[in-house]
Design a protein around this motif. Sequence first.
Motif, PDB file in Angstrom:
ATOM      1  N   ASP A  78      -9.977  18.069  54.767  1.00  0.00           N
ATOM      2  CA  ASP A  78     -10.903  17.667  56.543  1.00  0.00           C
ATOM      3  C   ASP A  78     -11.078  19.017  57.214  1.00  0.00           C
ATOM      4  N   VAL A  79     -11.881  18.901  58.122  1.00  0.00           N
ATOM      5  CA  VAL A  79     -11.868  20.452  58.920  1.00  0.00           C
ATOM      6  C   VAL A  79     -12.357  20.433  60.748  1.00  0.00           C
ATOM      7  N   PRO A  80     -11.374  20.489  61.577  1.00  0.00           N
ATOM      8  CA  PRO A  80     -11.683  20.501  62.526  1.00  0.00           C
ATOM      9  C   PRO A  80     -12.750  20.612  62.910  1.00  0.00           C
ATOM     10  N   VAL A  81     -13.171  19.718  64.186  1.00  0.00           N
ATOM     11  CA  VAL A  81     -15.027  20.031  64.807  1.00  0.00           C
ATOM     12  C   VAL A  81     -14.583  19.614  66.460  1.00  0.00           C
ATOM     13  N   PRO A  82     -15.089  20.270  66.982  1.00  0.00           N
ATOM     14  CA  PRO A  82     -15.297  19.331  68.596  1.00  0.00           C
ATOM     15  C   PRO A  82     -14.700  18.001  68.786  1.00  0.00           C
ATOM     16  N   GLY A  83     -15.434  17.045  67.453  1.00  0.00           N
ATOM     17  CA  GLY A  83     -15.816  15.991  68.455  1.00  0.00           C
ATOM     18  C   GLY A  83     -14.442  15.138  67.336  1.00  0.00           C
ATOM     19  N   GLY A  84     -13.712  16.138  66.147  1.00  0.00           N
ATOM     20  CA  GLY A  84     -12.971  15.154  65.603  1.00  0.00           C
ATOM     21  C   GLY A  84     -12.383  15.904  64.772  1.00  0.00           C
ATOM     22  N   ARG A  85     -12.571  15.254  62.991  1.00  0.00           N
ATOM     23  CA  ARG A  85     -12.298  16.286  62.414  1.00  0.00           C
ATOM     24  C   ARG A  85     -13.424  15.544  61.173  1.00  0.00           C
ATOM     25  N   LEU A  86     -14.196  16.533  60.019  1.00  0.00           N
ATOM     26  CA  LEU A  86     -15.281  16.386  59.324  1.00  0.00           C
ATOM     27  C   LEU A  86     -14.020  16.215  57.683  1.00  0.00           C
ATOM     28  N   LEU A  87     -15.040  15.534  57.558  1.00  0.00           N
ATOM     29  CA  LEU A  87     -14.689  15.762  55.957  1.00  0.00           C
ATOM     30  C   LEU A  87     -15.477  16.656  54.773  1.00  0.00           C
ATOM     31  N   LEU A  88     -14.371  17.250  54.222  1.00  0.00           N
ATOM     32  CA  LEU A  88     -15.371  18.582  53.230  1.00  0.00           C
ATOM     33  C   LEU A  88     -15.112  17.863  52.211  1.00  0.00           C
ATOM     34  N   GLU A  89     -16.729  16.885  51.331  1.00  0.00           N
ATOM     35  CA  GLU A  89     -16.539  15.607  49.998  1.00  0.00           C
ATOM     36  C   GLU A  89     -16.583  16.958  49.394  1.00  0.00           C
ATOM     37  N   ASP A  90     -15.406  16.951  48.505  1.00  0.00           N
ATOM     38  CA  ASP A  90     -16.206  17.681  47.170  1.00  0.00           C
ATOM     39  C   ASP A  90     -15.919  17.154  45.997  1.00  0.00           C
ATOM     40  N   GLY A  91     -15.415  15.678  46.290  1.00  0.00           N
ATOM     41  CA  GLY A  91     -14.575  14.987  44.981  1.00  0.00           C
ATOM     42  C   GLY A  91     -14.796  13.373  44.612  1.00  0.00           C
ATOM     43  N   ASP A  92     -15.635  12.452  45.341  1.00  0.00           N
ATOM     44  CA  ASP A  92     -16.268  11.632  45.395  1.00  0.00           C
ATOM     45  C   ASP A  92     -17.490  11.358  44.453  1.00  0.00           C
ATOM     46  N   PRO A  93     -17.334  10.912  43.366  1.00  0.00           N
ATOM     47  CA  PRO A  93     -18.361  10.652  42.163  1.00  0.00           C
ATOM     48  C   PRO A  93     -19.754  10.075  43.055  1.00  0.00           C
ATOM     49  N   TYR A  94     -19.799   9.650  43.768  1.00  0.00           N
ATOM     50  CA  TYR A  94     -20.994   9.024  44.725  1.00  0.00           C
ATOM     51  C   TYR A  94     -21.736   9.882  44.938  1.00  0.00           C
ATOM     52  N   ARG A  95     -21.272  11.012  45.755  1.00  0.00           N
ATOM     53  CA  ARG A  95     -21.722  11.811  45.986  1.00  0.00           C
ATOM     54  C   ARG A  95     -22.391  13.236  45.889  1.00  0.00           C
ATOM     55  N   ASP A  96     -22.402  12.139  44.495  1.00  0.00           N
ATOM     56  CA  ASP A  96     -23.951  12.987  43.280  1.00  0.00           C
ATOM     57  C   ASP A  96     -25.265  12.242  43.799  1.00  0.00           C
ATOM     58  N   CYS A  97     -25.383  12.060  44.872  1.00  0.00           N
ATOM     59  CA  CYS A  97     -26.672  11.783  45.269  1.00  0.00           C
ATOM     60  C   CYS A  97     -28.070  11.991  45.695  1.00  0.00           C
ATOM     61  N   TYR A  98     -28.101  13.164  45.617  1.00  0.00           N
ATOM     62  CA  TYR A  98     -29.009  14.161  46.949  1.00  0.00           C
ATOM     63  C   TYR A  98     -30.140  14.732  45.086  1.00  0.00           C
ATOM     64  N   GLY A  99     -30.625  14.332  44.296  1.00  0.00           N
ATOM     65  CA  GLY A  99     -31.216  15.036  43.382  1.00  0.00           C
ATOM     66  C   GLY A  99     -31.107  16.688  42.873  1.00  0.00           C
ATOM     67  N   GLN A 100     -29.630  16.617  43.784  1.00  0.00           N
ATOM     68  CA  GLN A 100     -29.655  18.110  43.227  1.00  0.00           C
ATOM     69  C   GLN A 100     -28.193  18.677  43.137  1.00  0.00           C
ATOM     70  N   PRO A 101     -27.725  20.039  42.161  1.00  0.00           N
ATOM     71  CA  PRO A 101     -27.021  19.403  41.579  1.00  0.00           C
ATOM     72  C   PRO A 101     -25.250  19.979  42.253  1.00  0.00           C
ATOM     73  N   VAL A 102     -24.370  19.192  42.933  1.00  0.00           N
ATOM     74  CA  VAL A 102     -23.231  19.122  43.899  1.00  0.00           C
ATOM     75  C   VAL A 102     -21.936  19.778  43.345  1.00  0.00           C
ATOM     76  N   GLU A 103     -21.693  21.076  44.008  1.00  0.00           N
ATOM     77  CA  GLU A 103     -20.393  21.632  43.938  1.00  0.00           C
ATOM     78  C   GLU A 103     -19.283  20.623  43.013  1.00  0.00           C
ATOM     79  N   ARG A 104     -18.465  21.066  41.846  1.00  0.00           N
ATOM     80  CA  ARG A 104     -17.103  21.068  41.717  1.00  0.00           C
ATOM     81  C   ARG A 104     -16.203  21.106  43.157  1.00  0.00           C
ATOM     82  N   ARG A 105     -15.043  20.203  42.628  1.00  0.00           N
ATOM     83  CA  ARG A 105     -14.083  20.440  43.694  1.00  0.00           C
ATOM     84  C   ARG A 105     -14.244  22.201  43.929  1.00  0.00           C
TER      85      ARG A 105
END
Length: 769
Positions: free
Chosen positions: A553-580
Amino acid sequence: MGGSCRRISQFVLKVHSRCDLSCDHCYIYQHADQTWRGRPARMPPATVRRAARRIAEHAREHGVPVVHVVLHGGEPLLLGAAGLREVLAELRTTITPWARLDLRLQTNGVLLDEELCRLFVEYDVRVGVSFDGDRAANDRHRVFAHGGSSHDQVRRALALLRRPQHRASYAGILCTVDVRNDPDRVYEALLAERPPRVDLLLPHATWDQPPLRPGPDPTPYARWLGRIHRRWVDDGRPVSIRMFEALRPGGGGTEAFGLAPADVLVIETDGAWEQVDSLKTAYHGAAGTGLDVFDHPVDEVVRHPGVAVRQDGVDGLCATCRACPVVDRCGGGLYAHRWRTGSGFDNPSVYCPDLLALIDAVDAYPPPTPPASGEWSATAPVDELLDDLATGHGSTSTLALLAATQLSITRALLAACRDRFGSTAAWDLLVHLDQAAPDAVQAVLAHPFVRPALVHRLDPAALPGLGAALDPLPALAVAAALRAGVPATVRVPLRAGAITVPTFGDLVLPGPGESAEVTVGPGGFRARVGSVERTVSLDPLAPPTTGWLPTRDVPVPGGRLLLEDGDPYRDCYGQPVERRLEAPAARALGRTLTDAWRVVQRDVPAHAAALDGGLRAVVPLAPDPARPLRSATARHAFGAVAVTPHPDPETMAVLLVHEWQHAKLGAVLDLYDLVEPGQGTRIRVPWRPDPRPPEGVLQGVYAHLAVTQVWRSRADTDAPDASAQAAHFRTWTRDGVEALLASRSLTAAGERFVGQLRHALEETRVGSG
Ligand code: SF4
Ligand code: SF4
């Protein structure tokens, strides 16, 4: 009869022909037609299957984009949760490959309970409840056979549907008018239930059996409805009331008004094709066609003379109606209300004087001027949440409310998994943790990709491309136990030789096996497949474990933002997601995101607050040289956006703001009907070559408004090209807003929302503010 065959897009499925109420105004049991007596009480599974195939066949052959199926009765809830599940599963499985399926159910509400609400959320069914208003009004007709009141049961049902976790399934209220009731009390009772929409129905009557007209007033229905119309307008049209919207000039019509061809067919419990139910008020067998789903396709039913005549628009009306100055709005009223022995349906509506007077009343109050910008903020807000989001951004408290309703839907889906697949050790562990450490469970369930996982488990066809539908509950239980620090052992299914612990990371486990035994202990967990065992410590200073790929995750002013490149269910956008991502690429994207967030804070602090309020994760999309700058949101993954890892924070800031608008509006559309369902309208917009459906235009307008606000702010700092960009996006937004308002495809709430967007857009004029 020859000619080309029309498309039918709405089907009413009578899944149960009996009822637990005994309303004296019921057209099914109390009117001329008594065919219900000879039909099976419930629609047998073979008939459901056959009906679903007939509908799917018609959708496929005619390219029907959206099929609307209403489960009806009698009382459909008499089928029970198990019976309804079978019907819903059959419809989804059979029709969804050919058309988008809009499922609805019309009920008296008496039997509605939590289990059924969860079922309806699971299958995305919108539920309409029949309710006639305050206690006296409702109990005038809507009573049990012994005469007892149904008011409390129906209000309990409405309260269940209003709960955040069920709200997406709350379609609205259907209220039958009785002019002896007090219209103000009825109106107030209906609004108190906060329905997304109200349908007011004239009681069924014919020239043979005219409507009740107590007293000397020749148009009591116009007076009664006119009173409600005034209240509604004075209150700022706080809810969609279909009758009033349909009767406006260009209002689009409904089954009861207007000249649109009849687009509804009914399937009875025995598989008989019938015309609309209201015909049952005319004479015994009036709705019958003599055709059934076993032997006759939809095209043949459409050629039936009774159905065909209702497709003829003005030519199908009597001479009086054809010459009527408001025929385009009234359309002769409901077909059944024209019946008279001798002349059949070749008459004006028996409500004709009332309809004329009501149209006059609608026109006269208020004067029919188009809304100017800003006028929509009337005295009674539609809903604070909608009004706040119509500023273009929305406050943190509104975002918290949206997030809470999304979480409720996730919880309902979780419970639906339990109902469908039974209690498991993972379910029991989650229940235990939900009591012992609710914050831990909530943190896991708020992860954006939990809902896609549950949806995929319940309906793999809904998210194609995600592979085998594995049980996500064990991994969720492990993640919650880790957060809670509670020891536990669970078997977690392997996907492609790895397990994903949502919000923590992925563990690759070599060797054969379908699941891993995972034991949660202090500060980490141990996973075993056959003879392979790995111990993972969550201590960042501990030596790395082979195969363990922790989330970053990365720091952002409001807290931390997850950089999600592992969860298999992130592949739900109808376009190819980047591997890790490799570590340097992940660090670079993290820096860009941190800087982009600061840019949003600098340019549009109100949008930064809205990001703070709900954006939890960013998914990198796979690079595509043909389209280097892409971004996406997924309706099931609130709290995340997907972007190509562009290195420029200024550009990334615009992508984040743009996509977060889509995510917010998607969550709003889970709660409200802003667009009239099923009109098939297409609207031309400047940002796409092809005409778009109203919901797509609304999404575009909402995103472009925010982008305009970003460039408008940059123009103040003389940033290069900012004024031109602001003007460009402003024009797009304005054109989209005007096209939407002119399309008559919005509900009252949608019109008000878009009217307020227009006002927000006014404030972005370069040179203003
Ligand atoms: S609830 Fe509906 S179906 Fe049942 S008796 Fe009343 S009007 Fe008829
Ligand atoms: S029913 Fe009456 S108001 Fe309606 S179109 Fe016919 S004549 Fe006109």
